[in-house]
Design an enzyme around this catalytic site. Structure first.
Site, PDB file in Angstrom:
ATOM      1  N   SER A  32      36.553  35.440  16.453  1.00 15.13           N
ATOM      2  CA  SER A  32      35.954  36.083  15.287  1.00 15.13           C
ATOM      3  C   SER A  32      35.970  37.602  15.393  1.00 15.13           C
ATOM      4  O   SER A  32      36.067  38.294  14.374  1.00 15.13           O
ATOM      5  CB  SER A  32      34.518  35.590  15.100  1.00 15.13           C
ATOM      6  N   HIS A  41      31.065  39.065  15.851  1.00 11.45           N
ATOM      7  CA  HIS A  41      31.417  39.193  14.436  1.00 11.45           C
ATOM      8  C   HIS A  41      31.135  40.616  13.947  1.00 11.45           C
ATOM      9  O   HIS A  41      31.985  41.270  13.330  1.00 11.45           O
ATOM     10  CB  HIS A  41      30.606  38.202  13.596  1.00 11.45           C
TER      11      HIS A  41
END
EC number: 3.4.21.105
Length: 302
Positions: A186, A249
């Site tokens: 991610s 993220h």
């Protein structure tokens, strides 16, 4: 009401002028090519240029557009991640089709606070995923966005942004969530999205084609779903499971909005001559050095 009407008319005129300009450019290139239509076999490149580049850079891209080299980096990374997932899901079947389990946690690739001295884990964690939803979300996002980006900017630049996001993700996790393990690509995916959408925001009128708002909403939906899964894994995982960090993220997105933005906005310029690139690199390296210092001397995981 009058002001709104004037604004609407201005937008319509702008779109008409832009369409006429593109038609004139295509006609000019046909004439330059001796009557042959150089765009005939470049329909894909025209679509990619409208999605990935501001208007002023599209002609330059179309003049030299080709598939050499092909988007090898994104495809290779995706195949490697898929191969590792299949290995742990099939070869070591411990419910990895659905969720994270001991087979993955014992992997030599995963980032683990107890094994931070094995420096490769700060990058190799991107190869390991926590389940089908996790890997499908990352693969779809990085292929749909990464392949067009690599067609335009080539593998070296896309790889730089992707790996910068991956590294930023693991280092940020080691600081803000120091006792948690980390898996998934991610950080790299969010770096690509951060760099792309910064360019979209800066060149909004030029880079958004028809139904562009719908496209943005779809990407936001995908991001929300992926972030929701990461937050669930972090805060609501059952007691028998193993929660993982989600800081990658956010850190990957910031890496993309800095390094990624400067890299993707220099399509037709020398990247190394752009002062914005060196400012972004200097800020990134400063954060990396701080993270290294924190992990050596200050981390609770010590």
């Amino acid at each position: 009401m009058a002001a709104a009407h004037d604004l609407e008319m201005e937008d319509m005129n702008l779109n008409m002028d832009r369409a006429m300009k593109e038609e004139l450019e295509e006609e000019k290139m046909r004439e330059d090519g001796g009557g042959k239509d150089p765009f005939k076999n470049k329909k894909v490149h025209r679509i990619v240029s409208k999605w990935m580049l501001p208007e002023k850079a599209r002609r330059t891209y179309l003049e030299r557009a080709n598939c050499l080299p092909p988007p090898v980096f994104i495809i290779s990374i995706s195949l490697a991640e898929l191969a590792v997932f299949i290995y742990y899901a099939v070869w070591k079947p411990q419910n990895q089709w659905i969720t994270l389990d001991t087979g993955i946690l014992e992997s030599p690739f995963i980032y683990s606070p107890e094994k931070r001295e094995e420096a490769w884990r700060f990058i190799s964690y991107m190869l390991v995923h926590a389940g089908v939803q996790h890997i499908l979300g990352n693969l779809i996002m990085q292929l749909v966005l990464g392949i067009p980006l690599e067609m335009v900017h080539k593998g070296l630049r896309v790889g730089l942004v992707y790996l910068a996001g991956v590294t930023a993700g693991s280092l940020a996790s080691s600081i803000f969530d120091p006792l948690r393990s980390l898996v998934g690509a991610s950080g790299g995916v969010y770096a690509l999205m951060g760099g792309y959408f910064m360019n979209v925001l800066v060149n909004f009128r030029e880079m958004i084609p028809a139904f562009g708002i719908v496209r943005l909403l779809i990407i936001i939906l995908i991001i929300g779903s992926d972030m929701g899964f990461a937050l669930y894994r972090r805060f609501f995982v059952p007691a028998s499971g193993s929660p993982v960090s989600f800081a990658a993220h956010i850190a990957g997105g910031f890496a993309g909005m800095s390094i990624g933005y400067t890299v993707f906005s220099c399509f037709d310029k020398a990247l190394l001559k752009d002062p914005r690139f060196w400012i972004a690199i200097a800020a990134y390296l400063a954060c990396v050095l701080f993270a290294v210092f924190f992990n050596i001397f200050l981390s609770p995981a010590n």
